[in-house]
Design a protein around this motif. Structure first.
Motif, PDB file in Angstrom:
ATOM      1  N   LYS A 333       0.835  -1.208   0.000  1.00 37.95           N
ATOM      2  CA  LYS A 333       0.000   0.000   0.000  1.00 37.95           C
ATOM      3  C   LYS A 333       0.873   1.263   0.000  1.00 37.95           C
ATOM      4  CE  LYS A 333      -3.520  -2.772   0.522  1.00 37.95           C
ATOM      5  NZ  LYS A 333      -4.381  -3.101  -0.638  1.00 37.95           N
ATOM      6  N   PRO A 334       0.353   2.382  -0.520  1.00 39.01           N
ATOM      7  CA  PRO A 334       1.110   3.635  -0.488  1.00 39.01           C
ATOM      8  C   PRO A 334       1.522   3.995   0.947  1.00 39.01           C
ATOM      9  CG  PRO A 334      -0.802   3.847  -1.913  1.00 39.01           C
ATOM     10  CD  PRO A 334      -0.946   2.533  -1.202  1.00 39.01           C
ATOM     11  N   THR A 335       2.791   4.323   1.137  1.00 36.25           N
ATOM     12  CA  THR A 335       3.344   4.527   2.485  1.00 36.25           C
ATOM     13  C   THR A 335       4.279   5.725   2.497  1.00 36.25           C
ATOM     14  OG1 THR A 335       3.238   2.143   2.891  1.00 36.25           O
ATOM     15  CG2 THR A 335       4.653   3.448   4.343  1.00 36.25           C
ATOM     16  N   ASN A 336       4.118   6.574   3.489  1.00 35.25           N
ATOM     17  CA  ASN A 336       5.042   7.690   3.678  1.00 35.25           C
ATOM     18  C   ASN A 336       5.983   7.383   4.850  1.00 35.25           C
ATOM     19  OD1 ASN A 336       5.771  10.682   3.188  1.00 35.25           O
ATOM     20  ND2 ASN A 336       5.499  10.559   5.400  1.00 35.25           N
ATOM     21  N   ILE A 337       7.286   7.484   4.594  1.00 29.00           N
ATOM     22  CA  ILE A 337       8.285   7.251   5.637  1.00 29.00           C
ATOM     23  C   ILE A 337       9.143   8.497   5.801  1.00 29.00           C
ATOM     24  CG2 ILE A 337      10.210   5.827   6.420  1.00 29.00           C
ATOM     25  CD1 ILE A 337       9.250   3.583   4.729  1.00 29.00           C
ATOM     26  N   ASN A 338       9.211   8.999   7.018  1.00 29.50           N
ATOM     27  CA  ASN A 338      10.153  10.055   7.382  1.00 29.50           C
ATOM     28  C   ASN A 338      10.822   9.664   8.690  1.00 29.50           C
ATOM     29  OD1 ASN A 338       7.691  12.163   6.130  1.00 29.50           O
ATOM     30  ND2 ASN A 338       9.764  12.207   5.298  1.00 29.50           N
ATOM     31  N   ASN A 339      11.936  10.309   8.990  1.00 32.35           N
ATOM     32  CA  ASN A 339      12.598   9.984  10.251  1.00 32.35           C
ATOM     33  C   ASN A 339      12.078  10.879  11.368  1.00 32.35           C
ATOM     34  OD1 ASN A 339      14.086  12.451   9.925  1.00 32.35           O
ATOM     35  ND2 ASN A 339      15.776  11.522  11.058  1.00 32.35           N
ATOM     36  N   VAL A 340      12.553  10.646  12.566  1.00 29.09           N
ATOM     37  CA  VAL A 340      12.077  11.322  13.776  1.00 29.09           C
ATOM     38  C   VAL A 340      12.187  12.836  13.658  1.00 29.09           C
ATOM     39  CG1 VAL A 340      12.589  11.693  16.237  1.00 29.09           C
ATOM     40  CG2 VAL A 340      12.594   9.371  15.295  1.00 29.09           C
ATOM     41  N   GLU A 341      13.349  13.319  13.290  1.00 34.19           N
ATOM     42  CA  GLU A 341      13.574  14.771  13.247  1.00 34.19           C
ATOM     43  C   GLU A 341      12.702  15.446  12.192  1.00 34.19           C
ATOM     44  OE1 GLU A 341      17.212  17.987  12.583  1.00 34.19           O
ATOM     45  OE2 GLU A 341      17.698  15.862  12.811  1.00 34.19           O
ATOM     46  N   THR A 342      12.473  14.776  11.081  1.00 36.03           N
ATOM     47  CA  THR A 342      11.619  15.350  10.035  1.00 36.03           C
ATOM     48  C   THR A 342      10.204  15.592  10.560  1.00 36.03           C
ATOM     49  OG1 THR A 342      12.893  14.082   8.408  1.00 36.03           O
ATOM     50  CG2 THR A 342      10.837  15.075   7.655  1.00 36.03           C
ATOM     51  N   TYR A 343       9.622  14.573  11.198  1.00 44.55           N
ATOM     52  CA  TYR A 343       8.273  14.732  11.752  1.00 44.55           C
ATOM     53  C   TYR A 343       8.239  15.811  12.841  1.00 44.55           C
ATOM     54  CZ  TYR A 343       6.436  10.595   9.343  1.00 44.55           C
ATOM     55  OH  TYR A 343       6.008   9.700   8.388  1.00 44.55           O
ATOM     56  N   ALA A 344       9.305  15.912  13.631  1.00 42.38           N
ATOM     57  CA  ALA A 344       9.336  16.898  14.720  1.00 42.38           C
ATOM     58  C   ALA A 344       9.353  18.329  14.198  1.00 42.38           C
ATOM     59  CB  ALA A 344      10.553  16.647  15.613  1.00 42.38           C
TER      60      ALA A 344
END
Length: 613
Positions: A333-344
């Motif tokens: 399925k379509p999935t968005n992945i970012n790391n911790v600092e990006t989301y923060a």
């Protein structure tokens, strides 16, 4: 809208309660300070406040990492912001009696200026903090990370409330695009564009993943954010989910981060209780939940497709791209992945606007970046600086320079996937594009400083050995090629290499960089290529003259006893192979054929009479 009004009301109440307190006592509860005994300090502070009937006048708060790990455990007393460092349990009674009761400073626990030696009272006047610009880390070291009320008092979940009640998903993505935020996990891909790809992908079910599988040696940025401010990451994930149309998120965190896992679990439970996670959040149709997936610590699972495979219960191995996760990710399925600092960074962009974020940094690298400072540097710790700051400012103004009057040699940036910068490159602005031009990468943000006592060949061997151990084995260039490179490096440091081995090493490195399956394999040769570029003479000295100038490669080092020897026999007694001979009160001699170069004699010598040649 009603919940948004309640949120603003709660924020006002929490702030008023905090302001009514006469004093706050903050104790750093980051991983580093915990290892130094901050829990015992907290217990002793509670005890002393009770004994002196002060427990109702002062609020004692265990925070996340305050940054200056070198000086932990750290205690900060508000409203003066008095900064006490290297605090021990036995110091607490005096600190309570003098500071809290009599209003006096405990001078011996204050931070000392590294040049003048004068006492510095407020942490804001310490050079380590003055050049920082804390956005992502604004709450770390300031609030109790296990209290959602503390996070709300700092404006927490306002961004989610505004997004869900006032903005359409595409408007949120446009705002992130306009901010210029690039992924902080290493690749530097534009975050808004990544979200757009996931939103535009066809699929009823979509997923949001937070990559917290931080595995670089010397890196602890993501762990510190999760330990110090977990709600900020959760809030960023909720906004991402709303933007792309997802109702399920996962935080993939390595098992070596038990404190981060504990605080994330608590933060998720609190967010559910307050209605920030679950069904029909803020009275809207949108629903979202988060689960934690604990990884076994494989470095390759930092690569997004390997991480997805691990969540699915498969062996963590990368796959070829395209299709990219935004098109076919978790369970296809379509999935968005970012790391911790990006989301923060996301709540900051929503609350303060894309223009504010764009005003910080350089043309191609916006905002701030969190780095971990380790190695041969005075102030090891966690820092957040604007993009475009020079490496010299980070190392000397913030980090305090190289200790013990040793000479700076290089700084490794980006861990095993990165490269090194020499003194001539220290004025370079630290951003994605400038670092790429000199053969380095931003990576996740680990900085390892080296001085003249470091051997660059040995350093390259260290990082390559890590990569060999962590290779998943799926593609031949990485699994076999890195082993062949390591074999050549072993020959070099053991004095068995020929000059043609150097050409083979370089050719192998370039081939692997061009042919490995995933980004981790492609970046594995970077430490080799950058050290060959800037320190080729060290490789040649090892090969041609069988000499390691830094005295690190034992096979190329000889120990020699000088005339400063007093014949105390300490070295002779500690030698495990009886390689040292001599009479009492006479200069001793080392038998080079017997010596195993363990260095035990040099460490125990009271007269610095044993040198490496």
């Amino acid at each position: 809208m009603e919940l948004l009004k309640q949120l603003k009301k709660m924020q006002k109440e929490f702030q008023e309660n905090l302001e009514n307190l006469k004093t706050r006592i903050l104790v750093c509860g980051g991983t580093g300070c915990i290892s130094c005994g901050c829990k015992q300090i907290l217990d002793k502070l509670k005890e002393e406040l009770l004994i002196n009937f002060l427990d109702d006048k002062f609020r004692l708060i265990e925070t996340g990492c305050h940054g200056l790990c070198e000086k932990g455990p750290i205690v900060i007393i508000y409203p003066e912001k008095t900064f006490y460092c290297n605090v021990q349990v036995e110091d607490i009674k005096e600190l309570v009696e003098r500071q809290l009761i009599n209003g006096e400073k405990v001078e011996r626990l204050l931070y000392k200026n590294q040049i003048s030696g004068r006492d510095i009272y407020s942490y804001e006047d310490i050079n380590f903090y003055r050049k920082q610009q804390k956005l992502v880390l604004s709450n770390c070291g300031e609030i109790n990370p296990e209290s959602i009320e503390a996070y709300i008092s700092k404006g927490g979940y306002q961004a989610v409330g505004n997004v869900l009640t006032k903005m359409k998903p595409q408007e949120v993505i446009d705002e992130v695009k306009n901010s210029g935020l690039r992924g902080r996990g290493g690749g530097g891909f534009l975050t808004g564009l990544k979200w757009q790809l996931a939103r535009d992908s066809i699929g009823v079910k979509k997923y949001v993943i937070c990559n917290a599988d931080e595995g670089d040696p010397g890196a602890f940025m993501d762990e510190s954010i999760l330990v110090g401010d977990p709600h900020k990451v959760i809030e960023g994930m909720i906004i991402a989910a709303y933007s792309i149309g997802s109702d399920q998120g996962y935080i993939y965190v390595r098992a070596e981060y038990p404190l981060a896992i504990k605080r994330l679990e608590k933060a998720i439970d609190q967010a559910k209780q307050y209605g920030f996670l679950g069904k029909e959040m803020f009275g809207e149709v949108f629903s979202f939940n988060i689960e934690i997936k604990v990884g076994a610590g494989a470095f390759v699972c930092g690569e997004e497709t390997a991480l997805i495979a691990s969540i699915e219960g498969k062996r963590g191995m990368p796959r070829s791209k395209p299709p990219f996760p935004a098109e076919e990710g978790l369970w296809g399925k379509p999935t968005n992945i970012n790391n911790v600092e990006t989301y923060a960074n996301i709540p900051i962009i929503i609350n303060r606007g894309a223009e504010f974020f764009r005003s910080i940094g350089t043309k191609g690298s916006k905002g701030t970046k969190v780095f971990s400072l380790t190695g041969k540097i005075e102030n090891t710790g966690l820092v957040e600086v604007p993009m475009g700051i020079s490496m010299k400012e980070i190392i000397y103004d913030i980090g305090g320079g190289v200790p013990n009057n040793r000479k700076f040699k290089a700084v490794q940036i980006g861990g095993p996937s990165g490269g090194c910068l020499t003194e001539e490159k220290l004025d370079l602005p630290v951003d994605y594009d400038s670092l790429l031009q000199v053969g380095a990468i931003m990576g996740s943000g680990g900085l390892v400083v080296m001085d003249e006592d470091n051997c660059m060949v040995d350093m390259a061997r260290f990082f390559l050995n890590f990569t060999v151990e962590e290779s998943c084995g799926k593609c031949t260039p990485c699994s076999e090629g890195t082993r062949r490179m390591l074999e050549i490096l072993e020959k070099i440091v053991n004095g068995r290499a020929k000059i043609e081995d150097l050409d083979q090493l370089e050719n192998l490195a370039k081939t692997i960089k061009d042919t490995a399956l995933c980004g981790l394999g492609q970046a594995a040769p970077n430490p080799i290529l950058s050290t060959l570029k800037y320190f080729r003479h060290e490789y040649e000295e090892h090969i041609k003259y069988k000499k390691c100038v830094a005295g690190v490669c034992n096979a190329l080092v000889k120990y020699y006893i000088t005339d400063d020897c007093k014949g105390c026999t300490k070295c002779m007694n500690v030698c495990a192979v009886d390689a040292i001979n001599g009479q009492v009160r006479s200069r001793h001699i080392i038998d080079a054929d017997k010596c195993i170069r363990c260095g035990a004699c040099r460490k125990i010598c009271s007269f610095d009479a044993i040198i490496k040649t």
